[in-house]
Design a protein around this motif. Structure first.
Motif, short mmCIF file in Angstrom:
data_model
loop_
_atom_site.label_atom_id
_atom_site.label_comp_id
_atom_site.label_asym_id
_atom_site.label_seq_id
_atom_site.Cartn_x
_atom_site.Cartn_y
_atom_site.Cartn_z
N VAL A 91 0.87 -1.18 0.00
CA VAL A 91 0.00 0.00 0.00
C VAL A 91 0.91 1.23 0.00
N VAL A 93 1.10 5.61 -1.09
CA VAL A 93 0.50 6.85 -1.57
C VAL A 93 1.64 7.84 -1.81
N ASN A 99 -1.85 11.81 4.11
CA ASN A 99 -2.60 12.41 5.22
C ASN A 99 -3.87 13.11 4.76
N GLY A 101 -6.49 10.84 3.71
CA GLY A 101 -7.47 9.75 3.71
C GLY A 101 -7.35 8.77 2.55
N GLY A 103 -4.86 6.58 1.75
CA GLY A 103 -4.38 5.27 2.20
C GLY A 103 -5.52 4.48 2.85
N THR A 104 -6.30 5.16 3.68
CA THR A 104 -7.44 4.50 4.33
C THR A 104 -8.44 4.01 3.29
N ARG A 136 -6.93 1.09 13.03
CA ARG A 136 -8.21 1.80 12.95
C ARG A 136 -9.22 1.04 12.10
C1 LIG Z 1 1.16 4.39 4.91
C2 LIG Z 1 0.54 5.24 3.82
C3 LIG Z 1 0.06 4.32 2.70
C4 LIG Z 1 -0.67 6.00 4.38
O1 LIG Z 1 -1.30 6.70 3.32
P1 LIG Z 1 -2.12 8.04 3.60
O2 LIG Z 1 -2.87 8.38 2.36
O3 LIG Z 1 -1.24 9.07 4.17
O4 LIG Z 1 -3.14 7.50 4.71
P2 LIG Z 1 -4.34 8.30 5.40
O5 LIG Z 1 -4.34 9.72 4.95
O6 LIG Z 1 -5.58 7.52 5.20
O7 LIG Z 1 -3.94 8.18 6.92
C5 LIG Z 1 -2.73 8.78 7.39
C6 LIG Z 1 -3.02 9.77 8.51
O8 LIG Z 1 -3.70 10.90 7.98
C7 LIG Z 1 -4.84 11.19 8.79
N1 LIG Z 1 -5.89 11.73 7.94
C8 LIG Z 1 -6.71 11.01 7.15
N2 LIG Z 1 -7.55 11.83 6.50
C9 LIG Z 1 -7.24 13.07 6.87
C10 LIG Z 1 -7.76 14.34 6.52
N3 LIG Z 1 -8.78 14.49 5.68
N4 LIG Z 1 -7.16 15.43 7.07
C11 LIG Z 1 -6.14 15.29 7.94
N5 LIG Z 1 -5.62 14.10 8.31
C12 LIG Z 1 -6.16 13.02 7.77
C13 LIG Z 1 -5.24 9.87 9.38
O9 LIG Z 1 -5.93 10.07 10.60
C14 LIG Z 1 -3.92 9.19 9.58
O10 LIG Z 1 -3.34 9.49 10.82
P3 LIG Z 1 -2.39 8.44 11.61
O11 LIG Z 1 -2.06 7.29 10.68
O12 LIG Z 1 -1.18 9.23 11.97
O13 LIG Z 1 -3.16 7.98 12.78
C15 LIG Z 1 1.54 6.29 3.29
O14 LIG Z 1 2.08 7.00 4.37
C16 LIG Z 1 2.69 5.67 2.50
O15 LIG Z 1 2.57 5.43 1.31
N6 LIG Z 1 3.83 5.41 3.18
C17 LIG Z 1 5.00 4.77 2.57
C18 LIG Z 1 4.71 3.34 2.23
C19 LIG Z 1 4.27 2.48 3.39
O16 LIG Z 1 4.78 2.61 4.51
N7 LIG Z 1 3.32 1.56 3.14
C20 LIG Z 1 2.79 0.62 4.10
C21 LIG Z 1 3.25 -0.77 3.80
S1 LIG Z 1 2.04 -2.02 4.14
#
Ligand SMILES: CC(C)(COP(=O)(O)OP(=O)(O)OC[C@H]1O[C@@H](n2cnc3c(N)ncnc32)[C@H](O)[C@@H]1OP(=O)(O)O)[C@@H](O)C(=O)NCCC(=O)NCCS
Length: 151
Positions: A91, A93, A99, A101, A103-104, A136
Protein backbone atom coordinates in the motif's frame (compact mmCIF):
# COMPACT_ATOMS: atom_id res chain seq x y z
CA UNK A 1 -10.66 14.92 -6.68
CA UNK A 2 -9.19 11.53 -5.86
CA UNK A 3 -10.91 8.39 -7.11
CA UNK A 4 -10.23 4.82 -6.06
CA UNK A 5 -10.80 2.12 -8.65
CA UNK A 6 -9.90 -1.49 -9.29
CA UNK A 7 -6.62 -1.77 -11.19
CA UNK A 8 -6.81 -3.43 -14.59
CA UNK A 9 -4.20 -5.34 -16.54
CA UNK A 10 -3.46 -2.07 -18.41
CA UNK A 11 -2.27 -0.44 -15.15
CA UNK A 12 0.91 -2.56 -15.04
CA UNK A 13 3.18 0.30 -16.06
CA UNK A 14 1.55 2.81 -13.73
CA UNK A 15 1.75 0.39 -10.80
CA UNK A 16 5.43 -0.23 -11.61
CA UNK A 17 6.12 3.50 -11.58
CA UNK A 18 4.53 3.83 -8.14
CA UNK A 19 6.59 0.85 -6.93
CA UNK A 20 9.73 2.56 -8.27
CA UNK A 21 8.82 5.86 -6.61
CA UNK A 22 8.43 4.04 -3.29
CA UNK A 23 11.78 2.28 -3.75
CA UNK A 24 13.64 5.53 -4.45
CA UNK A 25 11.97 7.14 -1.43
CA UNK A 26 13.27 4.30 0.77
CA UNK A 27 16.67 3.96 -0.90
CA UNK A 28 17.56 7.44 -2.21
CA UNK A 29 21.16 6.41 -2.90
CA UNK A 30 20.19 3.43 -5.04
CA UNK A 31 21.00 4.61 -8.55
CA UNK A 32 19.59 1.71 -10.47
CA UNK A 33 17.66 2.29 -13.64
CA UNK A 34 13.94 1.57 -13.48
CA UNK A 35 13.43 1.02 -17.20
CA UNK A 36 13.84 -2.77 -17.04
CA UNK A 37 11.94 -2.94 -13.77
CA UNK A 38 8.85 -1.26 -15.20
CA UNK A 39 8.71 -3.74 -18.06
CA UNK A 40 9.37 -6.73 -15.79
CA UNK A 41 6.77 -5.54 -13.31
CA UNK A 42 4.15 -5.12 -16.03
CA UNK A 43 4.86 -8.68 -17.20
CA UNK A 44 4.56 -9.97 -13.64
CA UNK A 45 1.26 -8.11 -13.21
CA UNK A 46 -0.16 -9.67 -16.37
CA UNK A 47 0.81 -13.12 -15.06
CA UNK A 48 -0.77 -12.88 -11.59
CA UNK A 49 -4.28 -11.83 -12.56
CA UNK A 50 -5.71 -15.00 -11.00
CA UNK A 51 -4.03 -14.59 -7.64
CA UNK A 52 -3.63 -10.83 -7.18
CA UNK A 53 -5.99 -7.89 -7.29
CA UNK A 54 -5.11 -4.24 -6.88
CA UNK A 55 -6.66 -0.81 -6.54
CA UNK A 56 -5.28 2.52 -7.67
CA UNK A 57 -6.01 6.04 -6.50
CA UNK A 58 -6.14 8.57 -9.33
CA UNK A 59 -6.12 12.34 -9.18
CA UNK A 60 -6.54 14.35 -12.37
CA UNK A 61 -5.60 11.35 -14.49
CA UNK A 62 -2.40 10.69 -12.52
CA UNK A 63 -1.90 7.54 -10.41
CA UNK A 64 -1.18 8.72 -6.87
CA UNK A 65 -1.64 5.57 -4.82
CA UNK A 66 -2.03 1.80 -4.94
CA UNK A 67 -2.59 -1.31 -2.87
CA UNK A 68 -2.56 -5.05 -3.61
CA UNK A 69 -4.56 -7.99 -2.36
CA UNK A 70 -2.90 -11.39 -2.80
CA UNK A 71 -5.43 -14.20 -2.63
CA UNK A 72 -3.88 -17.11 -0.78
CA UNK A 73 -5.49 -20.51 -1.32
CA UNK A 74 -5.88 -22.46 1.91
CA UNK A 75 -6.14 -26.20 2.38
CA UNK A 76 -9.83 -27.17 2.06
CA UNK A 77 -11.73 -28.64 4.97
CA UNK A 78 -14.99 -30.62 4.92
CA UNK A 79 -17.80 -28.18 4.16
CA UNK A 80 -15.39 -25.45 3.11
CA UNK A 81 -13.60 -26.32 -0.13
CA UNK A 82 -12.81 -22.85 -1.48
CA UNK A 83 -10.98 -21.57 1.56
CA UNK A 84 -8.74 -18.59 1.10
CA UNK A 85 -7.39 -15.58 2.84
CA UNK A 86 -6.31 -12.20 1.56
CA UNK A 87 -2.91 -10.63 2.15
CA UNK A 88 -2.71 -6.85 1.79
CA UNK A 89 0.59 -5.80 0.21
CA UNK A 90 2.41 -2.73 -1.03
CA UNK A 91 0.00 0.00 0.00
CA UNK A 92 1.59 3.24 -1.13
CA UNK A 93 0.50 6.85 -1.57
CA UNK A 94 2.71 9.47 -3.24
CA UNK A 95 4.22 11.76 -0.63
CA UNK A 96 2.40 14.95 -1.69
CA UNK A 97 -0.97 13.17 -1.39
CA UNK A 98 -0.57 11.66 2.09
CA UNK A 99 -2.60 12.41 5.22
CA UNK A 100 -5.76 13.11 3.27
CA UNK A 101 -7.47 9.75 3.71
CA UNK A 102 -6.31 8.09 0.47
CA UNK A 103 -4.38 5.27 2.20
CA UNK A 104 -7.44 4.50 4.33
CA UNK A 105 -9.69 4.47 1.26
CA UNK A 106 -7.29 2.06 -0.50
CA UNK A 107 -7.23 -0.32 2.49
CA UNK A 108 -11.05 -0.23 2.79
CA UNK A 109 -11.39 -1.01 -0.86
CA UNK A 110 -8.99 -3.98 -0.56
CA UNK A 111 -10.95 -5.30 2.42
CA UNK A 112 -14.15 -5.04 0.33
CA UNK A 113 -12.49 -7.00 -2.47
CA UNK A 114 -11.37 -9.66 0.02
CA UNK A 115 -14.99 -10.03 1.20
CA UNK A 116 -16.25 -10.31 -2.37
CA UNK A 117 -13.62 -12.96 -3.11
CA UNK A 118 -14.81 -15.07 -0.20
CA UNK A 119 -11.76 -14.59 2.00
CA UNK A 120 -12.24 -15.54 5.62
CA UNK A 121 -9.32 -13.42 6.86
CA UNK A 122 -7.10 -10.59 5.76
CA UNK A 123 -3.49 -10.26 6.88
CA UNK A 124 -0.94 -7.52 6.39
CA UNK A 125 2.75 -7.14 7.16
CA UNK A 126 2.63 -3.45 8.02
CA UNK A 127 5.29 -0.80 7.94
CA UNK A 128 5.65 1.36 11.08
CA UNK A 129 3.88 4.34 9.52
CA UNK A 130 0.84 2.36 8.46
CA UNK A 131 0.22 0.54 11.77
CA UNK A 132 -2.32 3.03 13.20
CA UNK A 133 -4.18 3.01 9.90
CA UNK A 134 -4.61 -0.79 9.91
CA UNK A 135 -5.53 -0.82 13.59
CA UNK A 136 -8.21 1.80 12.95
CA UNK A 137 -9.64 -0.39 10.19
CA UNK A 138 -10.03 -3.29 12.61
CA UNK A 139 -6.83 -5.32 12.16
CA UNK A 140 -5.58 -6.86 15.39
CA UNK A 141 -2.18 -8.23 16.38
CA UNK A 142 -1.99 -11.99 16.38
CA UNK A 143 0.83 -13.47 18.39
CA UNK A 144 0.68 -16.96 16.86
CA UNK A 145 1.75 -15.73 13.42
CA UNK A 146 5.38 -16.84 13.35
CA UNK A 147 7.95 -15.70 10.83
CA UNK A 148 11.19 -17.41 9.81
CA UNK A 149 13.51 -15.21 7.73
CA UNK A 150 15.38 -17.23 5.13
CA UNK A 151 17.65 -14.43 4.02
C1 LIG B 1 1.16 4.39 4.91
C2 LIG B 1 0.54 5.24 3.82
C3 LIG B 1 0.06 4.32 2.70
C4 LIG B 1 -0.67 6.00 4.38
O1 LIG B 1 -1.30 6.70 3.32
P1 LIG B 1 -2.12 8.04 3.60
O2 LIG B 1 -2.87 8.38 2.36
O3 LIG B 1 -1.24 9.07 4.17
O4 LIG B 1 -3.14 7.50 4.71
P2 LIG B 1 -4.34 8.30 5.40
O5 LIG B 1 -4.34 9.72 4.95
O6 LIG B 1 -5.58 7.52 5.20
O7 LIG B 1 -3.94 8.18 6.92
C5 LIG B 1 -2.73 8.78 7.39
C6 LIG B 1 -3.02 9.77 8.51
O8 LIG B 1 -3.70 10.90 7.98
C7 LIG B 1 -4.84 11.19 8.79
N1 LIG B 1 -5.89 11.73 7.94
C8 LIG B 1 -6.71 11.01 7.15
N2 LIG B 1 -7.55 11.83 6.50
C9 LIG B 1 -7.24 13.07 6.87
C10 LIG B 1 -7.76 14.34 6.52
N3 LIG B 1 -8.78 14.49 5.68
N4 LIG B 1 -7.16 15.43 7.07
C11 LIG B 1 -6.14 15.29 7.94
N5 LIG B 1 -5.62 14.10 8.31
C12 LIG B 1 -6.16 13.02 7.77
C13 LIG B 1 -5.24 9.87 9.38
O9 LIG B 1 -5.93 10.07 10.60
C14 LIG B 1 -3.92 9.20 9.58
O10 LIG B 1 -3.34 9.49 10.82
P3 LIG B 1 -2.39 8.44 11.61
O11 LIG B 1 -2.06 7.29 10.68
O12 LIG B 1 -1.18 9.23 11.97
O13 LIG B 1 -3.16 7.98 12.78
C15 LIG B 1 1.54 6.29 3.29
O14 LIG B 1 2.08 7.00 4.37
C16 LIG B 1 2.69 5.67 2.50
O15 LIG B 1 2.57 5.43 1.31
N6 LIG B 1 3.83 5.41 3.18
C17 LIG B 1 5.00 4.77 2.57
C18 LIG B 1 4.71 3.34 2.23
C19 LIG B 1 4.27 2.48 3.39
O16 LIG B 1 4.78 2.61 4.51
N7 LIG B 1 3.32 1.56 3.14
C20 LIG B 1 2.79 0.62 4.10
C21 LIG B 1 3.25 -0.77 3.80
S1 LIG B 1 2.04 -2.02 4.14
Amino acid sequence: VTTIRRASIADGTGLAELRSAWHSERYPDDEQSYIDFVEQFATWWSQVQESHQAVVATDGGQLVGMGFLALVARVPEPGNIARRHGDVQSVFVREQFRNAGIGTAIVRSLIGMARESGCDKVTVHSGTRALPLYEREGFHHFDRLLVLDLH
